[in-house]
Motif scaffolding. Structure first.
Motif, short mmCIF file in Angstrom:
data_model
loop_
_atom_site.label_atom_id
_atom_site.label_comp_id
_atom_site.label_asym_id
_atom_site.label_seq_id
_atom_site.Cartn_x
_atom_site.Cartn_y
_atom_site.Cartn_z
N PHE A 19 0.84 -1.20 0.00
CA PHE A 19 0.00 0.00 0.00
C PHE A 19 0.87 1.25 0.00
O PHE A 19 0.64 2.19 -0.76
CB PHE A 19 -0.92 0.00 1.22
CG PHE A 19 -1.91 1.13 1.23
CD1 PHE A 19 -3.14 1.00 0.63
CD2 PHE A 19 -1.59 2.34 1.82
CE1 PHE A 19 -4.05 2.04 0.62
CE2 PHE A 19 -2.50 3.40 1.82
CZ PHE A 19 -3.73 3.23 1.21
N PHE A 23 0.86 3.99 -2.85
CA PHE A 23 0.44 5.34 -2.47
C PHE A 23 1.51 6.35 -2.86
O PHE A 23 1.23 7.38 -3.48
CB PHE A 23 0.18 5.37 -0.97
CG PHE A 23 -0.43 6.64 -0.47
CD1 PHE A 23 -1.81 6.81 -0.50
CD2 PHE A 23 0.35 7.67 0.02
CE1 PHE A 23 -2.39 7.97 -0.05
CE2 PHE A 23 -0.23 8.83 0.47
CZ PHE A 23 -1.60 8.98 0.44
N LEU A 26 1.67 6.86 -6.62
CA LEU A 26 0.56 7.69 -7.12
C LEU A 26 0.82 9.15 -6.77
O LEU A 26 0.51 10.04 -7.55
CB LEU A 26 -0.75 7.20 -6.50
CG LEU A 26 -2.03 7.95 -6.87
CD1 LEU A 26 -2.20 7.99 -8.37
CD2 LEU A 26 -3.22 7.28 -6.24
N LEU A 27 1.40 9.37 -5.61
CA LEU A 27 1.59 10.75 -5.17
C LEU A 27 2.78 11.40 -5.87
O LEU A 27 2.71 12.53 -6.32
CB LEU A 27 1.79 10.77 -3.65
CG LEU A 27 1.86 12.13 -2.98
CD1 LEU A 27 0.53 12.83 -3.13
CD2 LEU A 27 2.18 11.97 -1.51
N LEU A 32 2.51 9.85 -15.87
CA LEU A 32 1.11 9.51 -15.59
C LEU A 32 0.86 8.01 -15.58
O LEU A 32 0.10 7.51 -14.76
CB LEU A 32 0.21 10.16 -16.64
CG LEU A 32 -0.11 11.63 -16.36
CD1 LEU A 32 -0.74 12.27 -17.55
CD2 LEU A 32 -1.05 11.72 -15.18
N LYS A 35 1.96 6.62 -12.41
CA LYS A 35 0.97 6.96 -11.38
C LYS A 35 -0.17 5.95 -11.39
O LYS A 35 -0.61 5.47 -10.34
CB LYS A 35 0.39 8.35 -11.67
CG LYS A 35 1.12 9.50 -10.99
CD LYS A 35 0.35 10.77 -11.22
CE LYS A 35 1.13 12.01 -10.86
NZ LYS A 35 1.39 12.21 -9.46
N MET A 39 -1.45 3.43 -8.51
CA MET A 39 -2.82 3.37 -8.01
C MET A 39 -3.32 1.93 -7.97
O MET A 39 -3.95 1.50 -7.01
CB MET A 39 -3.72 4.20 -8.92
CG MET A 39 -5.15 4.22 -8.52
SD MET A 39 -6.11 4.85 -9.87
CE MET A 39 -6.53 3.34 -10.68
N MET A 42 -1.79 0.08 -5.14
CA MET A 42 -2.42 0.49 -3.88
C MET A 42 -3.75 -0.24 -3.68
O MET A 42 -4.01 -0.81 -2.61
CB MET A 42 -2.64 2.00 -3.92
CG MET A 42 -3.24 2.60 -2.70
SD MET A 42 -3.37 4.38 -2.86
CE MET A 42 -4.92 4.53 -3.70
N ASP A 43 -4.59 -0.22 -4.72
CA ASP A 43 -5.89 -0.87 -4.59
C ASP A 43 -5.73 -2.37 -4.35
O ASP A 43 -6.40 -2.95 -3.50
CB ASP A 43 -6.72 -0.63 -5.86
CG ASP A 43 -7.31 0.76 -5.87
OD1 ASP A 43 -7.26 1.42 -4.82
OD2 ASP A 43 -7.82 1.19 -6.91
N VAL A 93 -12.12 3.27 -12.47
CA VAL A 93 -11.28 4.44 -12.22
C VAL A 93 -10.03 4.38 -13.10
O VAL A 93 -9.61 5.40 -13.68
CB VAL A 93 -10.90 4.50 -10.73
CG1 VAL A 93 -9.87 5.57 -10.52
CG2 VAL A 93 -12.11 4.80 -9.90
N MET A 97 -8.78 7.14 -15.81
CA MET A 97 -7.46 7.77 -15.76
C MET A 97 -6.72 7.57 -17.07
O MET A 97 -6.05 8.48 -17.58
CB MET A 97 -6.65 7.17 -14.62
CG MET A 97 -6.92 7.73 -13.25
SD MET A 97 -6.59 9.46 -13.13
CE MET A 97 -4.82 9.47 -13.15
N LEU A 113 3.21 15.27 -15.98
CA LEU A 113 2.15 16.21 -15.61
C LEU A 113 2.71 17.61 -15.35
O LEU A 113 2.08 18.61 -15.70
CB LEU A 113 1.43 15.70 -14.37
CG LEU A 113 0.02 16.23 -14.14
CD1 LEU A 113 -0.83 16.04 -15.35
CD2 LEU A 113 -0.62 15.55 -12.95
N ASP A 114 3.93 17.67 -14.77
CA ASP A 114 4.50 19.00 -14.49
C ASP A 114 4.84 19.74 -15.78
O ASP A 114 4.63 20.93 -15.91
CB ASP A 114 5.76 18.85 -13.62
CG ASP A 114 5.40 18.32 -12.25
OD1 ASP A 114 4.21 18.42 -11.90
OD2 ASP A 114 6.28 17.81 -11.55
#
Lengths: 125, 502
Positions: A19, A23, A26-27, A32, A35, A39, A42-43, A93, A97, A113-114
């Motif tokens: 997890f 996490f 993803l953070l 992307l 990320k 995710m 994590m799930d 989800v 995404m 993303l940045d």
């Protein structure tokens, strides 16, 4: 806090470590796709945790076979049901995404993303 | 069982099915269906509210008639019915207020998709309000997130897609933590229904067993929901998402989506864990600190913004901070103030978004602060509405914002350790609010030179030119005055609702 507890409950410990990995991916990942992978990790770690909580050693999958209806024969079916629901949620989800990622990639030809934010600022929209 | 007791399930199902039906209709009919559904559910909720007030006790609706530990439940008290009614009113006004912008900004072929999202959003909000099952709540939290993401990205520009992506990432972090918290609680108590969990948690607390896992579960759920509802350090997605999406989306997102999550958190505090345990757990102190930080920092960012929509969006961060500060006080009075602020903020923030769009319409669609000079004269109703909204946000008597600030200060008296810091933060925040809202109000009522108006092509907009928006604005103003002038019944209703919770 006893270290021995970590060893006896190593499955739970593993799921929590997973997890954490998911996490933080993803953070903090910039990419992307990474990320989204984070995710999913994590799930999945939560589903692992749930599956562990429902498992009772020596018992079988909760499907009545040969007319055996005793509670002692089967594992707890509710966590399995929760995992199924959770998988449905995380699939939808993930699909959303990924579609957002495709849109962004088609527009800006990058997955960072940045970088996209910088380009948006230059566009000045 | 009275017929009206079926209302919660019926309204959830109705909005759920209106979504897929909208996908085969064209834009116009989808809109009519959507407005009909919202109105109908609003009327049903009003009936339900009067029924619950009449009986003065909450009731449990078992889904499929399976008894408590096995079946899924809906639980309805005064507060739930009132919230459902209120959310329907706000959503209706937001949808009709943004009709023009939607038709302008969304492609013709995608018009009906918008209403799928709105219907699903309403469905998930209603389910979050009514459900008595934690895992169901989690599923509808995700549905809420997905439909909110659709509302942001339906206006196809680079900005909105980026904002939707950032929103999704933050939301997924939050829902991951929420899910883990729910799983922890399930493994501790063996139940998913809120009332059953509470029984077990009380036993656990009495015996002192599993103290740390219980604390972890509370932390995970609180932080998860705080991330999802954009509490201060997690607010980075919010200005873009509210500032660049189409008008109805911005209004609905700021006034309803985050409030749905916060309402779920109140339910977790009262129904699932029990407020005494929450108070002892010190989690609320963390919420308190971040709430205070949000109150100040949100306003500071709003002062620095020179785009009117982004300014209003940053102000949302500050208002969310107020709500969490109320939780952090750890008294029932604080929670009442927070819930009142949810209502007040929802009514005011959607008013501000709709009014701001009226003002920018009169300034050749420019959202830049300096182009707004004199816009209050060019669009009189929008100018007046923006002034009302600003005064309410600043806490001027007569308007709803004043009552919520009054309630917060009164609630602060109940907590000896936090009274000083709360009052100071409230004072600073009110001054900061006044700086940016009054700055805008003065700007829109400063006359602009004739040459500039002709040069930039600014137009006058009369009340009758945009009837839907004008009607929405008038209703919003009336709602604000109503909440501000006769707050007593609303507060009593919230008090009674919370008693039913505990």
């Amino acid at each position: 806090m006893d270290f021995a507890n970590f060893v006896t409950n190593y499955e739970e410990a593993v799921s929590m470590i997973l997890f954490g990995i998911g996490f933080s991916n993803l953070l903090m990942q910039k990419n992307l796709i990474k990320k989204i992978v984070g995710m999913n990790i994590m799930d999945t770690s939560v589903y692992l945790f749930l599956a562990l909580k429902g498992y009772i050693a020596g018992h079988k999958a909760p499907i009545v076979t040969n007319g055996v209806q005793s509670v002692d024969a089967y594992i707890n079916p509710i966590p399995s049901g929760l995992v199924l629901t959770g998988i449905v949620v995380s699939v939808s989800v993930t699909a959303l995404m990924l579609s957002l990622t495709i849109r962004l990639y088609n527009r800006y030809h990058t997955l960072d993303l940045d970088e996209i934010s910088v380009m948006l600022k230059k566009e000045g929209l | 069982m009275a017929l009206i007791q079926n209302v919660p399930l019926v309204s959830i199902l109705l909005s759920l099915f209106a979504g897929p039906v909208s996908s085969v209709l064209d834009g116009k009919w989808a809109k009519r269906l959507n407005l009909f559904v919202i109105t109908f559910i609003g009327i049903l909720s009003a009936g339900l509210l009067s029924f619950v007030i009449g009986t003065d006790q909450e009731y449990v609706y078992t889904m499929g008639h399976f008894p408590a530990p096995w079946g899924n439940e809906i639980r309805v008290g005064v507060l739930e019915a009132a919230m459902a009614l209120f959310f329907c009113i706000i959503m209706f006004l937001c949808v009709i207020g943004g009709v023009l912008e939607r038709e302008r900004e969304i492609e013709e072929t995608k018009q009906n998709l918008y209403y799928i999202m709105v219907n699903l959003l309403l469905c998930s909000l209603l389910a979050l309000i009514y459900t008595n099952d934690l895992f169901t709540a989690y599923v509808f939290v995700e549905i809420n997130t997905i439909s909110a993401c659709g509302l942001i990205m339906i206006r196809q520009t680079g900005r909105t897609i980026e904002a939707a992506t950032r929103y999704m990432i933050m939301s997924l972090l939050g829902s991951g933590l929420l899910l883990l918290g729910i799983c922890f609680l399930y493994s501790l108590t063996g139940h998913l229904l809120m009332s059953n969990i509470k029984e077990q948690v009380t036993l656990l607390q009495a015996s002192g067993e599993y103290h740390i896992p219980l604390l972890t579960a509370i932390c995970l759920m609180s932080v998860g929901i705080a991330i999802k509802s954009a509490l201060y350090p997690f607010h980075t997605w919010l200005p873009d998402a509210y500032g660049y999406s189409t008008l109805s989306s911005a209004a609905i997102l700021s006034s309803l989506v985050s409030k749905g999550y916060i309402f779920l958190l109140v339910k977790i505090f009262y129904r699932v864990i029990g407020f005494d345990i929450i108070r002892e757990s010190k989690v609320i102190n963390v919420l308190f600190i971040f709430g205070i930080a949000g109150m100040i920092m949100g306003s500071v960012n709003a002062i620095r913004a020179n785009n009117i929509n982004r300014m209003i969006a940053y102000s949302s961060v500050a208002q969310i901070g107020y709500i969490y500060m109320g939780f952090g006080l750890g008294t029932t009075a604080g929670i009442i103030a927070s819930i009142y602020h949810i209502v007040s903020h929802a009514a005011t923030k959607s008013l501000l978004f709709v009014a701001a769009s009226g003002i920018t319409d009169a300034s050749a669609k420019s959202e830049n602060f300096f182009d707004l000079t004199g816009a209050g004269y060019r669009n009189k109703l929008a100018g007046a509405a923006f002034t009302v909204g600003s005064l309410s946000m600043v806490g001027f008597p007569m308007f709803s914002g004043f009552i919520s600030k009054l309630l917060f200060s009164q609630a602060a008296m109940g907590n000896k350790h936090k009274i000083l810091i709360t009052l100071i933060a409230l004072a600073i925040s009110v001054i900061l609010n006044a700086v940016y809202f009054m700055k805008t109000v003065i700007r829109i009522y400063t006359p602009e030179k004739k040459e500039v108006i002709i040069d930039k092509g600014f137009e006058e907009i009369s009340i009758w030119e945009q009837p839907a928006k004008s009607a929405a604005l008038i209703c919003f103003i009336a709602l604000n005055l109503l909440l501000g002038l006769s707050s007593e019944p609303v507060i009593r209703l919230i008090e009674r609702g919370l008693e039913m919770f505990g």
